[in-house]
Design an enzyme around this catalytic site. Sequence first.
Site, PDB file in Angstrom:
ATOM      1  N   LYS A  13       0.945  -1.263   0.052  1.00  0.00           N
ATOM      2  CA  LYS A  13      -0.006  -0.104  -0.055  1.00  0.00           C
ATOM      3  C   LYS A  13       0.635   1.211  -0.158  1.00  0.00           C
ATOM      4  CE  LYS A  13      -2.072  -1.103   3.936  1.00  0.00           C
ATOM      5  NZ  LYS A  13      -1.789  -2.145   4.245  1.00  0.00           N
ATOM      6  N   ARG A  88      -9.229   1.226   9.351  1.00  0.00           N
ATOM      7  CA  ARG A  88      -9.177  -0.035   9.566  1.00  0.00           C
ATOM      8  C   ARG A  88     -10.206  -0.820  10.331  1.00  0.00           C
ATOM      9  NH1 ARG A  88      -3.106   0.742   9.564  1.00  0.00           N
ATOM     10  NH2 ARG A  88      -2.060  -1.141   9.710  1.00  0.00           N
ATOM     11  N   ARG A 128      11.615  -5.605   5.318  1.00  0.00           N
ATOM     12  CA  ARG A 128      11.104  -4.435   5.152  1.00  0.00           C
ATOM     13  C   ARG A 128      12.319  -3.485   6.321  1.00  0.00           C
ATOM     14  NH1 ARG A 128       5.170  -1.933   5.567  1.00  0.00           N
ATOM     15  NH2 ARG A 128       5.180  -2.933   7.934  1.00  0.00           N
ATOM     16  N   ARG A 161      11.193  -2.310  11.683  1.00  0.00           N
ATOM     17  CA  ARG A 161      10.179  -1.745  12.276  1.00  0.00           C
ATOM     18  C   ARG A 161       9.992  -2.855  13.590  1.00  0.00           C
ATOM     19  NH1 ARG A 161       5.256  -0.047   8.850  1.00  0.00           N
ATOM     20  NH2 ARG A 161       3.916  -1.190  10.581  1.00  0.00           N
ATOM     21  N   ARG A 172      -0.384  -8.923  13.957  1.00  0.00           N
ATOM     22  CA  ARG A 172      -1.110  -7.702  13.057  1.00  0.00           C
ATOM     23  C   ARG A 172      -2.033  -8.478  12.171  1.00  0.00           C
ATOM     24  NH1 ARG A 172       3.926  -5.325  11.053  1.00  0.00           N
ATOM     25  NH2 ARG A 172       2.586  -3.718  10.055  1.00  0.00           N
TER      26      ARG A 172
HETATM   27  P1  AMP Z   1       0.906   0.401   9.839  1.00  0.00           P
HETATM   28  O1  AMP Z   1       2.152   1.447   9.418  1.00  0.00           O
HETATM   29  O2  AMP Z   1      -0.284   0.917   8.606  1.00  0.00           O
HETATM   30  O3  AMP Z   1       1.327  -1.073   9.529  1.00  0.00           O
HETATM   31  O4  AMP Z   1       0.367   0.800  11.181  1.00  0.00           O
HETATM   32  C1  AMP Z   1       1.383   0.594  12.304  1.00  0.00           C
HETATM   33  C2  AMP Z   1       0.520   0.447  13.532  1.00  0.00           C
HETATM   34  O5  AMP Z   1      -0.152   1.742  13.708  1.00  0.00           O
HETATM   35  C3  AMP Z   1      -0.642  -0.410  13.567  1.00  0.00           C
HETATM   36  O6  AMP Z   1      -0.281  -1.853  13.670  1.00  0.00           O
HETATM   37  C4  AMP Z   1      -1.609   0.076  14.623  1.00  0.00           C
HETATM   38  O7  AMP Z   1      -1.040   0.021  15.839  1.00  0.00           O
HETATM   39  C5  AMP Z   1      -1.314   1.443  14.376  1.00  0.00           C
HETATM   40  N1  AMP Z   1      -2.403   2.139  13.347  1.00  0.00           N
HETATM   41  C6  AMP Z   1      -2.136   2.475  12.045  1.00  0.00           C
HETATM   42  N2  AMP Z   1      -3.504   2.979  11.520  1.00  0.00           N
HETATM   43  C7  AMP Z   1      -4.324   2.681  12.250  1.00  0.00           C
HETATM   44  C8  AMP Z   1      -5.904   2.728  12.204  1.00  0.00           C
HETATM   45  N3  AMP Z   1      -6.451   3.172  11.216  1.00  0.00           N
HETATM   46  N4  AMP Z   1      -6.533   2.158  13.234  1.00  0.00           N
HETATM   47  C9  AMP Z   1      -5.792   1.881  14.267  1.00  0.00           C
HETATM   48  N5  AMP Z   1      -4.426   1.586  14.495  1.00  0.00           N
HETATM   49  C10 AMP Z   1      -3.623   2.146  13.660  1.00  0.00           C
END
Ligand code: AMP
Length: 219
Positions: A13, A88, A128, A161, A172
């Site tokens: 994404k 999400r 990553r 990360r 996740r």
């Molecule tokens: P990502 O980089 O999109 O994988 O997001 C990393 C982490 O940020 C996720 O595992 C969540 O803990 C938090 N996070 C990101 N976007 C959201 C969302 N829309 N709702 C809730 N938590 C989020």
Amino acid sequence: MRLIFLGPPGAGKGTQASLLLQRYGTVSLASGDILREALRRGDPIGRQAHQYMENGSLVPDEVITELILQRLETLGKEQSFVLDGFPRTEAQARALDVWLERRGHKRIDRVVDFDISEEKIVRRLAGRRICGGCGASYHTENLPPHREGFCNRCGGELRMREDDLPETIRKRLAVYHRQTEPLLKFYRNQGKLRVVPGDLEIESQYEALLQLLKAEQLV
Ligand code: AMP
């Protein structure tokens, strides 16, 4: 064009959103990046979110929704954007629809689901790397930096990360299936859902995305 990118972590994404930004100036709002940036700055919201992020669970709906809507507020009503990682949950999706309508913004045009197998996700996330300085994203095989271990943009050190560790990835993915996957049905019912294969190489995935956007007359 106003797009939402759905799909599990590691589906491409963020990479695809940044390619659209380079070519079409489509602003990308990546909720995870925004949270990590808040954490780097030491903002209270970043500190609050950290406990959820490090163990792979979702930050509470109200917290992330407010943060993203604040960012959307700063965009012009005609600005093209991609939401990457938000919404999400169904509660976030409903809050977004209500907000767009109230503000007189146009609705979301399309929701793109990047569909990918779990096996491929685990392999992708293991490679990553992100920059500790500016947050730019790389991949040891698919998107290597010019100088191993260092960011092209700011020279910062690259690292994994903390939530890309195998046990957190599994958590996740479980969270994705339970809380985010129901959104596919939500947007399918709105007639907005389209699918792009998530397990392609970066270039082929981008081609597939562009084909779709062209077919929808969005580019
Ligand atoms: P990502 O980089 O999109 O994988 O997001 C990393 C982490 O940020 C996720 O595992 C969540 O803990 C938090 N996070 C990101 N976007 C959201 C969302 N829309 N709702 C809730 N938590 C989020």
